[in-house]
Design a protein around this motif. Structure first.
Motif, PDB file in Angstrom:
ATOM      1  N   ALA A  93       0.834  -1.202   0.000  1.00  0.00           N
ATOM      2  CA  ALA A  93       0.000   0.000   0.000  1.00  0.00           C
ATOM      3  C   ALA A  93       0.871   1.256   0.000  1.00  0.00           C
ATOM      4  O   ALA A  93       0.617   2.220  -0.742  1.00  0.00           O
ATOM      5  N   PHE A  94       1.916   1.241   0.821  1.00  0.00           N
ATOM      6  CA  PHE A  94       2.840   2.371   0.896  1.00  0.00           C
ATOM      7  C   PHE A  94       3.607   2.524  -0.417  1.00  0.00           C
ATOM      8  O   PHE A  94       3.694   3.620  -0.984  1.00  0.00           O
ATOM      9  N   ALA A  95       4.153   1.414  -0.914  1.00  0.00           N
ATOM     10  CA  ALA A  95       4.907   1.461  -2.169  1.00  0.00           C
ATOM     11  C   ALA A  95       4.024   1.962  -3.305  1.00  0.00           C
ATOM     12  O   ALA A  95       4.431   2.817  -4.107  1.00  0.00           O
ATOM     13  N   GLY A  96       2.795   1.446  -3.380  1.00  0.00           N
ATOM     14  CA  GLY A  96       1.886   1.857  -4.435  1.00  0.00           C
ATOM     15  C   GLY A  96       1.539   3.329  -4.356  1.00  0.00           C
ATOM     16  O   GLY A  96       1.436   4.017  -5.388  1.00  0.00           O
ATOM     17  N   ALA A  97       1.364   3.845  -3.131  1.00  0.00           N
ATOM     18  CA  ALA A  97       1.019   5.254  -2.956  1.00  0.00           C
ATOM     19  C   ALA A  97       2.171   6.164  -3.379  1.00  0.00           C
ATOM     20  O   ALA A  97       1.961   7.206  -4.011  1.00  0.00           O
ATOM     21  N   VAL A  98       3.408   5.780  -3.044  1.00  0.00           N
ATOM     22  CA  VAL A  98       4.574   6.571  -3.452  1.00  0.00           C
ATOM     23  C   VAL A  98       4.706   6.557  -4.978  1.00  0.00           C
ATOM     24  O   VAL A  98       4.925   7.602  -5.612  1.00  0.00           O
ATOM     25  N   LEU A  99       4.576   5.384  -5.582  1.00  0.00           N
ATOM     26  CA  LEU A  99       4.685   5.285  -7.033  1.00  0.00           C
ATOM     27  C   LEU A  99       3.614   6.121  -7.729  1.00  0.00           C
ATOM     28  O   LEU A  99       3.867   6.785  -8.732  1.00  0.00           O
ATOM     29  N   SER A 114      12.722  -8.607  -5.371  1.00  0.00           N
ATOM     30  CA  SER A 114      13.111  -9.999  -5.607  1.00  0.00           C
ATOM     31  C   SER A 114      12.018 -10.755  -6.336  1.00  0.00           C
ATOM     32  O   SER A 114      12.244 -11.855  -6.836  1.00  0.00           O
ATOM     33  N   GLY A 115      10.811 -10.190  -6.366  1.00  0.00           N
ATOM     34  CA  GLY A 115       9.684 -10.879  -6.983  1.00  0.00           C
ATOM     35  C   GLY A 115       9.061 -11.937  -6.104  1.00  0.00           C
ATOM     36  O   GLY A 115       8.025 -12.509  -6.454  1.00  0.00           O
ATOM     37  N   PHE A 116       9.671 -12.202  -4.951  1.00  0.00           N
ATOM     38  CA  PHE A 116       9.158 -13.240  -4.054  1.00  0.00           C
ATOM     39  C   PHE A 116       7.748 -12.909  -3.580  1.00  0.00           C
ATOM     40  O   PHE A 116       6.918 -13.795  -3.356  1.00  0.00           O
ATOM     41  N   LEU A 117       7.467 -11.609  -3.434  1.00  0.00           N
ATOM     42  CA  LEU A 117       6.142 -11.150  -3.032  1.00  0.00           C
ATOM     43  C   LEU A 117       5.409 -10.498  -4.206  1.00  0.00           C
ATOM     44  O   LEU A 117       4.550  -9.640  -4.022  1.00  0.00           O
ATOM     45  N   GLY A 118       5.725 -10.937  -5.401  1.00  0.00           N
ATOM     46  CA  GLY A 118       5.128 -10.348  -6.595  1.00  0.00           C
ATOM     47  C   GLY A 118       3.618 -10.395  -6.612  1.00  0.00           C
ATOM     48  O   GLY A 118       2.969  -9.513  -7.187  1.00  0.00           O
ATOM     49  N   ALA A 119       3.045 -11.408  -5.970  1.00  0.00           N
ATOM     50  CA  ALA A 119       1.583 -11.524  -5.937  1.00  0.00           C
ATOM     51  C   ALA A 119       0.949 -10.354  -5.189  1.00  0.00           C
ATOM     52  O   ALA A 119      -0.244 -10.082  -5.358  1.00  0.00           O
ATOM     53  N   ARG A 120       1.724  -9.654  -4.362  1.00  0.00           N
ATOM     54  CA  ARG A 120       1.188  -8.509  -3.607  1.00  0.00           C
ATOM     55  C   ARG A 120       1.140  -7.242  -4.453  1.00  0.00           C
ATOM     56  O   ARG A 120       0.530  -6.253  -4.043  1.00  0.00           O
ATOM     57  N   ALA A 121       1.811  -7.269  -5.592  1.00  0.00           N
ATOM     58  CA  ALA A 121       1.821  -6.090  -6.460  1.00  0.00           C
ATOM     59  C   ALA A 121       0.542  -6.085  -7.290  1.00  0.00           C
ATOM     60  O   ALA A 121       0.343  -6.937  -8.143  1.00  0.00           O
ATOM     61  N   THR A 122      -0.344  -5.129  -7.031  1.00  0.00           N
ATOM     62  CA  THR A 122      -1.572  -5.040  -7.806  1.00  0.00           C
ATOM     63  C   THR A 122      -1.259  -4.548  -9.218  1.00  0.00           C
ATOM     64  O   THR A 122      -0.195  -3.972  -9.482  1.00  0.00           O
ATOM     65  N   ASP A 123      -2.213  -4.742 -10.118  1.00  0.00           N
ATOM     66  CA  ASP A 123      -2.035  -4.214 -11.466  1.00  0.00           C
ATOM     67  C   ASP A 123      -1.918  -2.698 -11.432  1.00  0.00           C
ATOM     68  O   ASP A 123      -1.199  -2.102 -12.239  1.00  0.00           O
ATOM     69  N   ALA A 124      -2.620  -2.056 -10.486  1.00  0.00           N
ATOM     70  CA  ALA A 124      -2.544  -0.602 -10.360  1.00  0.00           C
ATOM     71  C   ALA A 124      -1.144  -0.167  -9.950  1.00  0.00           C
ATOM     72  O   ALA A 124      -0.603   0.812 -10.477  1.00  0.00           O
ATOM     73  N   LEU A 125      -0.547  -0.880  -8.992  1.00  0.00           N
ATOM     74  CA  LEU A 125       0.819  -0.563  -8.564  1.00  0.00           C
ATOM     75  C   LEU A 125       1.776  -0.698  -9.749  1.00  0.00           C
ATOM     76  O   LEU A 125       2.629   0.169  -9.973  1.00  0.00           O
ATOM     77  N   LEU A 126       1.623  -1.763 -10.504  1.00  0.00           N
ATOM     78  CA  LEU A 126       2.525  -1.988 -11.639  1.00  0.00           C
ATOM     79  C   LEU A 126       2.275  -0.983 -12.761  1.00  0.00           C
ATOM     80  O   LEU A 126       3.205  -0.616 -13.485  1.00  0.00           O
ATOM     81  N   ARG A 161       4.311 -12.806 -15.362  1.00  0.00           N
ATOM     82  CA  ARG A 161       3.217 -11.829 -15.283  1.00  0.00           C
ATOM     83  C   ARG A 161       3.648 -10.475 -15.841  1.00  0.00           C
ATOM     84  O   ARG A 161       2.894  -9.807 -16.561  1.00  0.00           O
ATOM     85  N   LEU A 162       4.852 -10.040 -15.506  1.00  0.00           N
ATOM     86  CA  LEU A 162       5.362  -8.775 -16.019  1.00  0.00           C
ATOM     87  C   LEU A 162       5.430  -8.799 -17.542  1.00  0.00           C
ATOM     88  O   LEU A 162       5.143  -7.797 -18.206  1.00  0.00           O
ATOM     89  N   ASP A 163       5.778  -9.943 -18.089  1.00  0.00           N
ATOM     90  CA  ASP A 163       5.830 -10.087 -19.539  1.00  0.00           C
ATOM     91  C   ASP A 163       4.428  -9.946 -20.138  1.00  0.00           C
ATOM     92  O   ASP A 163       4.242  -9.264 -21.153  1.00  0.00           O
ATOM     93  N   ARG A 164       3.449 -10.569 -19.510  1.00  0.00           N
ATOM     94  CA  ARG A 164       2.070 -10.473 -19.994  1.00  0.00           C
ATOM     95  C   ARG A 164       1.582  -9.028 -19.967  1.00  0.00           C
ATOM     96  O   ARG A 164       0.826  -8.595 -20.836  1.00  0.00           O
ATOM     97  N   LEU A 165       2.016  -8.278 -18.954  1.00  0.00           N
ATOM     98  CA  LEU A 165       1.599  -6.885 -18.804  1.00  0.00           C
ATOM     99  C   LEU A 165       2.405  -5.928 -19.681  1.00  0.00           C
ATOM    100  O   LEU A 165       2.086  -4.742 -19.769  1.00  0.00           O
TER     101      LEU A 165
END
Length: 250
Positions: A93-99, A114-126, A161-165
């Protein structure tokens, strides 16, 4: 319904911030080091960022006020803002708000993860991330587990997923003699990455021991203290393996 929280009021825990040129994205970057990381990489140069509790709590407004001090400098130098850590996606939430705020004010954004928590990155954040710096620690499942304490699969899933996006991705690969220099593992990773259209470059980062003093200060054993740094021949060999797959390796 819960009350909407203004982006500026979102808080997060950070270790520090700095200006950097070279390895944190294009141009001169304002680099925000977030606190907390789920992995325990044996070569980590910043063990002081492992625990979120050790960080300083700040609001997004406070972060943006600091960024604004350097806005003219970083934009003139073709740079922007990079979120790193620690692991920024431990505080999505913090990272997404800063971005989001950086995007709204015209700043180039990069996410180092690291991508280990990549599932936490919403499409909006990305969507608010111009460039992902993806750290792939090893392509061998067993080695990855021993080296980081985590699993490889989430990172590979995130890369796909990043490739798909259609996100721009720079891969960061730390070269550690005896750990990440296995020819078959490197070739396997090169083969995987060559199948992703999103990968623009591979940065081979030679292992170093510049963080050893931090381990001493924190009274934490530094497991790779006796591990040699890679020589030029080894770095060149690994770069060549990626280049043979048509990848831009540096």
């Amino acid at each position: 319904m819960p009350a909407t929280v203004a982006p500026g009021a979102v808080t997060g825990r950070i270790h520090s911030w700095d200006l950097s040129t070279g390895v944190d994205g294009p141009g001169t970057r304002f680099v925000l080091f977030t606190s907390g990381c789920p992995l325990r990489c044996l070569y980590c140069a910043n063990p002081d960022t492992w625990h979120m509790r050790d960080g300083r709590e700040v609001t997004v407004d406070e972060v943006m006020a600091e960024i604004d001090k350097y806005r003219g400098f970083v934009t003139t130098a073709g740079g922007g803002v990079t979120l790193t850590g620690g692991e920024p996606l431990l505080q999505p939430a913090f990272a997404g708000a800063v971005l989001r705020r950086c995007q709204e004010t015209g700043l180039h954004t990069a996410l180092d993860t690291s991508g280990f928590l990549g599932a936490r990155a919403t499409d909006a954040l990305l969507a608010d991330t111009d460039l992902v710096l993806l750290d792939i620690k090893s392509f061998d499942v067993a080695t990855y587990r021993k080296l980081t304490g985590g699993a490889l699969a989430p990172t590979l899933n995130f890369a796909t997923r990043l490739d798909r996006l259609g996100k721009r991705v720079w891969i960061r690969y730390v070269l550690v003699p005896g750990w990440t220099d296995d020819e078959d593992a490197v070739d396997g990773l090169a083969g995987f990455l060559s199948g992703l259209d999103c990968v623009e470059r591979i940065d081979i980062l030679p292992f170093h021991k510049l963080g050893a003093a931090k381990y001493d200060a924190l009274d934490i054993p530094f497991a790779l203290r006796e591990t040699p740094v890679p020589d030029t021949a080894l770095v060149d060999r690994v770069r060549s393996q990626f280049r043979q797959r048509g990848l831009s390796a540096h």
